[in-house]
Enzyme design. Structure first.
Site, PDB file in Angstrom:
ATOM      1  N   ASP A  39      63.263  29.417 -50.260  1.00  0.00           N
ATOM      2  CA  ASP A  39      62.829  29.284 -51.648  1.00  0.00           C
ATOM      3  C   ASP A  39      63.978  28.759 -52.497  1.00  0.00           C
ATOM      4  O   ASP A  39      64.818  28.015 -52.014  1.00  0.00           O
ATOM      5  CB  ASP A  39      62.327  30.654 -52.149  1.00  0.00           C
ATOM      6  CG  ASP A  39      61.164  30.546 -53.123  1.00  0.00           C
ATOM      7  OD1 ASP A  39      61.376  30.025 -54.244  1.00  0.00           O
ATOM      8  OD2 ASP A  39      60.049  30.961 -52.783  1.00  0.00           O
ATOM      9  N   HIS A  53      62.130  31.677 -59.296  1.00  0.00           N
ATOM     10  CA  HIS A  53      61.008  31.664 -58.348  1.00  0.00           C
ATOM     11  C   HIS A  53      61.328  32.459 -57.077  1.00  0.00           C
ATOM     12  O   HIS A  53      60.569  33.353 -56.671  1.00  0.00           O
ATOM     13  CB  HIS A  53      60.665  30.214 -58.014  1.00  0.00           C
ATOM     14  CG  HIS A  53      59.395  30.034 -57.251  1.00  0.00           C
ATOM     15  ND1 HIS A  53      59.347  30.063 -55.874  1.00  0.00           N
ATOM     16  CD2 HIS A  53      58.120  29.805 -57.663  1.00  0.00           C
ATOM     17  CE1 HIS A  53      58.097  29.856 -55.473  1.00  0.00           C
ATOM     18  NE2 HIS A  53      57.337  29.697 -56.534  1.00  0.00           N
ATOM     19  N   SER A  98      52.169  31.095 -54.637  1.00  0.00           N
ATOM     20  CA  SER A  98      53.546  31.490 -54.301  1.00  0.00           C
ATOM     21  C   SER A  98      53.724  32.996 -54.344  1.00  0.00           C
ATOM     22  O   SER A  98      54.579  33.550 -53.658  1.00  0.00           O
ATOM     23  CB  SER A  98      54.541  30.875 -55.287  1.00  0.00           C
ATOM     24  OG  SER A  98      54.779  29.538 -54.994  1.00  0.00           O
TER      25      SER A  98
END
Length: 308
Positions: free
Chosen positions: A51, A88, A252
């Protein structure tokens, strides 16, 4: 595609705000806590999170980070700096393994360990070559006490098929690593149209879509005939930058619920034939999934993940 470079896109941030007590308890919705005692909350299992990096000193995450590597040009390409500049990767990591420390949120497998492989840069972009190298790294990685990676979470995707990527995924799968990826957020809410994101679409990867709190398919969630399961993906509260906890939305967020679940399942089955782990985990998820009646399998796959 930009200059023939394939871009890996993390899921859209649909909502982002600070909140500590308003989120629905997704751990109970997937029945994670019901198997915590017999799985010791995933202790000893290593999850590689491919990620945007992680906030390495986040109080809810730092003690579960076992290592990391930077595959991007951020921080002058220094491989030992895998800081997150987007939030994220930190959010995804928290869904998997945020500590059960009475401070904010708790991960699905709060005693599991995270190997942070940064493949998304501060601009939200990455390449298939970085992804391929990160999967290879995860396969070959050995921890300080001989640990190996059992689960790979990829909350990202690109629209182009890539043979080299597929090859390395098949290799990881054959070695017994459970691979999980987000289905993608290019959906239009129409079960008849298909949207494909790689690596999620590959059969060796558990492709995870998103459902709402009301257990209906999220409009943005990609629909296709290789979708395996759905998980919570709307207004998900998890760890973020600056020690914060924020709500984000996207496939996600759904994928790491399955990655955390896989971690607990691995403890439950305690297989001596590690090369069969992907099959065992998939069958467990298949057996326990909650069927979502009257909905297209292109939108919900085999149903909503349940651990008991």
């Amino acid at each position: 595609m930009i200059n023939n470079k394939i871009i890996v896109k993390p899921g859209k941030i649909v909502k982002m705000f600070k909140a500590l007590s308003t989120a629905p308890d997704n751990l109970d919705k997937i029945k994670a806590r019901e198997i915590w005692d017999e799985t010791d909350q995933g202790s000893g299992i290593i999850v590689a999170v491919l990620d945007s990096g992680i906030q390495t000193n986040h109080p809810s995450l730092k003690s579960n980070i076992i290592g990391g590597f930077n595959f991007t040009e951020d921080d002058e390409g220094k491989t030992d700096i895998y800081n997150d500049y987007l939030g994220h990767g930190t959010h995804v990591s928290g869904i998997i393994a945020a500590l059960d420390n009475n401070k904010g949120v708790v991960g699905v497998a709060p005693k599991s360990n995270l190997l942070v492989l940064k493949v998304i840069d501060k601009h939200g972009k990455g390449s298939y070559s970085s992804l391929i190298n990160a999967i290879k790294y995860a396969m070959e990685w050995v921890g300080p006490n001989g640990e190996k990676v059992s689960v790979i979470n990829m909350s990202l995707g690109g629209t182009e098929a890539n043979e080299e990527l597929h090859k390395v995924i098949k290799m990881a799968h054959s070695k017994g690593i459970v691979l999980i990826a987000a289905a993608g957020n290019e959906g239009d809410g129409d079960k008849e149209t298909i949207e494909i994101s790689y690596p999620g679409f590959y059969k060796e990867v558990i492709q995870v879509g998103s459902i709402s709190e009301a257990q209906t398919p999220s409009k943005f969630s990609n629909s296709n005939d290789n979708l395996d399961f759905v998980g919570p993906g709307e207004n998900i509260l998890s760890t973020h930058l600056n020690n914060d906890f924020v709500e984000l939305t996207g496939t996600s967020m759904a994928a790491p619920f399955v990655a955390g679940s896989a971690t607990l399942i691995l403890k439950l089955i305690n297989s001596t034939e590690s090369y069969l782990n992907p099959v065992y985990v998939y069958n467990y998820l298949l057996t326990h999934a909650l069927p979502l009646e009257n909905l297209s399998i292109n939108q919900v796959g085999n149903g909503f993940i349940q651990l008991k």
